[in-house]
Scaffold this motif. Structure first.
Motif, PDB file in Angstrom:
ATOM      1  N   GLY A 202      80.764  14.337  -1.630  1.00 34.40           N
ATOM      2  CA  GLY A 202      80.762  15.556  -0.837  1.00 34.40           C
ATOM      3  C   GLY A 202      80.504  15.261   0.626  1.00 34.40           C
ATOM      4  N   THR A 203      80.460  16.327   1.408  1.00 34.20           N
ATOM      5  CA  THR A 203      80.181  16.220   2.837  1.00 34.20           C
ATOM      6  C   THR A 203      79.150  17.270   3.229  1.00 34.20           C
ATOM      7  N   LEU A 204      78.485  17.006   4.333  1.00 34.03           N
ATOM      8  CA  LEU A 204      77.518  17.946   4.889  1.00 34.03           C
ATOM      9  C   LEU A 204      77.708  17.984   6.393  1.00 34.03           C
ATOM     10  N   GLN A 205      77.841  19.172   6.930  1.00 36.46           N
ATOM     11  CA  GLN A 205      77.984  19.325   8.371  1.00 36.46           C
ATOM     12  C   GLN A 205      76.593  19.336   8.993  1.00 36.46           C
ATOM     13  N   ILE A 206      76.311  18.384   9.878  1.00 35.61           N
ATOM     14  CA  ILE A 206      75.000  18.254  10.498  1.00 35.61           C
ATOM     15  C   ILE A 206      74.972  19.056  11.799  1.00 35.61           C
ATOM     16  N   LEU A 207      74.029  19.984  11.907  1.00 33.80           N
ATOM     17  CA  LEU A 207      73.887  20.854  13.074  1.00 33.80           C
ATOM     18  C   LEU A 207      72.693  20.414  13.916  1.00 33.80           C
ATOM     19  N   PRO A 208      72.597  20.856  15.158  1.00 38.26           N
ATOM     20  CA  PRO A 208      71.453  20.476  15.998  1.00 38.26           C
ATOM     21  C   PRO A 208      70.149  21.076  15.491  1.00 38.26           C
ATOM     22  N   GLN A 209      69.055  20.398  15.774  1.00 38.21           N
ATOM     23  CA  GLN A 209      67.732  20.841  15.350  1.00 38.21           C
ATOM     24  C   GLN A 209      67.388  22.213  15.898  1.00 38.21           C
ATOM     25  N   SER A 210      67.978  22.577  17.031  1.00 30.91           N
ATOM     26  CA  SER A 210      67.690  23.870  17.664  1.00 30.91           C
ATOM     27  C   SER A 210      68.081  25.055  16.793  1.00 30.91           C
ATOM     28  N   GLU A 211      68.883  24.821  15.743  1.00 27.81           N
ATOM     29  CA  GLU A 211      69.255  25.904  14.825  1.00 27.81           C
ATOM     30  C   GLU A 211      68.117  26.280  13.887  1.00 27.81           C
ATOM     31  N   ASN A 212      67.071  25.467  13.822  1.00 26.49           N
ATOM     32  CA  ASN A 212      65.946  25.737  12.930  1.00 26.49           C
ATOM     33  C   ASN A 212      65.013  26.794  13.510  1.00 26.49           C
ATOM     34  N   VAL A 213      64.168  27.344  12.633  1.00 25.35           N
ATOM     35  CA  VAL A 213      63.047  28.185  13.070  1.00 25.35           C
ATOM     36  C   VAL A 213      61.979  27.247  13.626  1.00 25.35           C
TER      37      VAL A 213
ATOM     38  N   ARG B 140      46.716  17.826   2.939  1.00 26.97           N
ATOM     39  CA  ARG B 140      47.556  16.932   3.729  1.00 26.97           C
ATOM     40  C   ARG B 140      48.979  17.486   3.703  1.00 26.97           C
ATOM     41  N   VAL B 141      49.541  17.773   4.874  1.00 26.22           N
ATOM     42  CA  VAL B 141      50.859  18.389   4.978  1.00 26.22           C
ATOM     43  C   VAL B 141      51.861  17.359   5.498  1.00 26.22           C
ATOM     44  N   PHE B 142      52.826  17.013   4.645  1.00 25.39           N
ATOM     45  CA  PHE B 142      53.871  16.065   5.016  1.00 25.39           C
ATOM     46  C   PHE B 142      55.044  16.775   5.684  1.00 25.39           C
ATOM     47  N   ASP B 143      55.372  17.951   5.197  1.00 26.86           N
ATOM     48  CA  ASP B 143      56.459  18.745   5.782  1.00 26.86           C
ATOM     49  C   ASP B 143      56.091  20.219   5.678  1.00 26.86           C
ATOM     50  N   ILE B 144      56.388  20.961   6.730  1.00 27.75           N
ATOM     51  CA  ILE B 144      56.307  22.414   6.690  1.00 27.75           C
ATOM     52  C   ILE B 144      57.542  22.937   7.399  1.00 27.75           C
ATOM     53  N   PHE B 145      58.246  23.836   6.731  1.00 32.64           N
ATOM     54  CA  PHE B 145      59.510  24.303   7.267  1.00 32.64           C
ATOM     55  C   PHE B 145      59.713  25.751   6.847  1.00 32.64           C
ATOM     56  N   VAL B 146      60.189  26.569   7.767  1.00 33.93           N
ATOM     57  CA  VAL B 146      60.508  27.965   7.484  1.00 33.93           C
ATOM     58  C   VAL B 146      62.020  28.122   7.553  1.00 33.93           C
ATOM     59  N   ALA B 147      62.629  28.449   6.427  1.00 32.80           N
ATOM     60  CA  ALA B 147      64.087  28.586   6.339  1.00 32.80           C
ATOM     61  C   ALA B 147      64.461  30.040   6.113  1.00 32.80           C
ATOM     62  N   LYS B 148      65.417  30.534   6.872  1.00 33.14           N
ATOM     63  CA  LYS B 148      65.921  31.873   6.630  1.00 33.14           C
ATOM     64  C   LYS B 148      66.673  31.904   5.303  1.00 33.14           C
ATOM     65  N   GLN B 149      66.404  32.917   4.494  1.00 30.88           N
ATOM     66  CA  GLN B 149      66.982  32.982   3.154  1.00 30.88           C
ATOM     67  C   GLN B 149      68.495  33.146   3.187  1.00 30.88           C
ATOM     68  N   GLU B 150      69.020  33.594   4.316  1.00 34.36           N
ATOM     69  CA  GLU B 150      70.475  33.770   4.394  1.00 34.36           C
ATOM     70  C   GLU B 150      71.216  32.434   4.345  1.00 34.36           C
TER      71      GLU B 150
ATOM     72  N   LEU C 111      69.430  19.253  11.698  1.00 33.47           N
ATOM     73  CA  LEU C 111      68.524  18.112  11.587  1.00 33.47           C
ATOM     74  C   LEU C 111      67.099  18.600  11.362  1.00 33.47           C
ATOM     75  N   GLY C 112      66.376  17.916  10.472  1.00 36.26           N
ATOM     76  CA  GLY C 112      64.998  18.285  10.178  1.00 36.26           C
ATOM     77  C   GLY C 112      64.835  19.305   9.078  1.00 36.26           C
ATOM     78  N   SER C 113      65.926  19.918   8.630  1.00 37.71           N
ATOM     79  CA  SER C 113      65.822  20.989   7.634  1.00 37.71           C
ATOM     80  C   SER C 113      65.967  20.456   6.216  1.00 37.71           C
TER      81      SER C 113
END
Length: 291
Positions: A144-155, A280-290, A40-42
């Protein structure tokens, strides 16, 4: 053609309110995603493809694409309705229309499998377009489908100095943002991997007399940069390598804006706003490239 006729007959039964036989499908529809699961949030990168049949009747109006994320009980949780690019009124027989969108998943109270249902609808409340894909019975197509994981999995990001309070759009409470000052910082635990920084932002080059330059720094090292030449909201995807992140347990990422301004000094309609504003920042997110 035989398969398309079978779909049309199924739709005739499902859409009992429609007079006469259902028309043949206009196009196939498919959606590809860069991830099979996402917290969630990613952000999720979604690639849309509509392939128009050679013998299809042309679409004479501009339809919108509906995109529904549906839980296991069949309830719509959120959507990403949008106008296709190019507009459907310009689609030609035999043409394949492909375009990409990035969706930031909302912080919705749901974990598990979500179905993605797509279709085309007119803005005047008329009938949806018949397409060829797995139909839900009302001209919504499960792509299609998407498996939704908890927000805690994010950076997890910690906002440091240089940020103003969150603001919310008057006409849409789901849209919010934070202004930076000339310099703003976030910190996060070093993931020990290459990352992709998503920044959905807008600037005010119209108020500062020209392009606003934005650069990202870790310590003394510049790791990314981009220019804002219009006031439109745009999404930046900025890769940062593991080596650039360094070896410290925590990373401080600094956002520096060339062209910060004070609204009261630039516009009579904002005479009381003496804040220093950068972007003005609407979203900022750091995603691991893996991912």
């Amino acid at each position: 053609m035989r398969q398309r006729l079978a779909v049309a007959l199924t739709l005739t039964v499902a859409l009992a309110g429609c007079a006469g036989p259902a028309p043949d499908p206009v196009a196939t529809v498919a959606v590809a995603m860069n991830r099979a699961e996402a917290p969630l949030g990613s952000p999720v990168e979604m690639s849309y493809q509509f392939s128009v049949f050679e013998d299809a009747a042309p679409l004479t109006e501009d339809y919108r694409v509906f995109v529904h994320f549906v839980d296991l009980d069949g309830e719509i949780m959120w959507d990403d309705d949008h106008d296709p690019d190019p507009p459907s009124s310009s689609w030609k027989s035999g043409q394949t229309i492909s375009y990409d969108r990035t969706l930031f998943l909302p912080l919705y109270p749901y974990l598990g499998e979500a179905s993605i249902v797509v279709g085309l609808y007119p803005t005047d409340g008329g009938e949806r377009v018949v397409l060829l894909a797995e139909d839900d019975g009302v001209r919504g197509y499960r792509v299609g489908t998407l498996q939704i994981l908890p927000q805690s999995e994010n950076v997890f990001l910690i906002f440091q100095d240089g940020w103003h309070a969150t603001e919310v759009a008057r006409d849409d409470p789901d849209v919010d943002w934070r202004w930076t000052q000339a310099n703003a910082a976030v910190t996060f635990r070093n993931p020990g991997a290459d990352v992709l920084v998503y920044l959905r932002v807008s600037g005010r080059p119209d108020l500062v007399g020209g392009t606003q330059g934005v650069s990202l720094h870790i310590g003394e090292q510049e790791v990314a940069q981009f220019l804002l030449e219009t006031t439109q909201v745009e999404l930046q995807r900025l890769p940062i390598t593991q080596a650039q992140l360094g070896t410290e347990e925590m990373v401080e990422l600094n956002i520096e804006v060339d062209g910060a301004f004070v609204p009261s000094e630039r516009s009579a309609t904002n005479a009381g706003d003496t804040r220093e504003l950068g972007i003005r920042v609407f979203d900022i997110f750091v995603a691991k490239q893996e991912w």
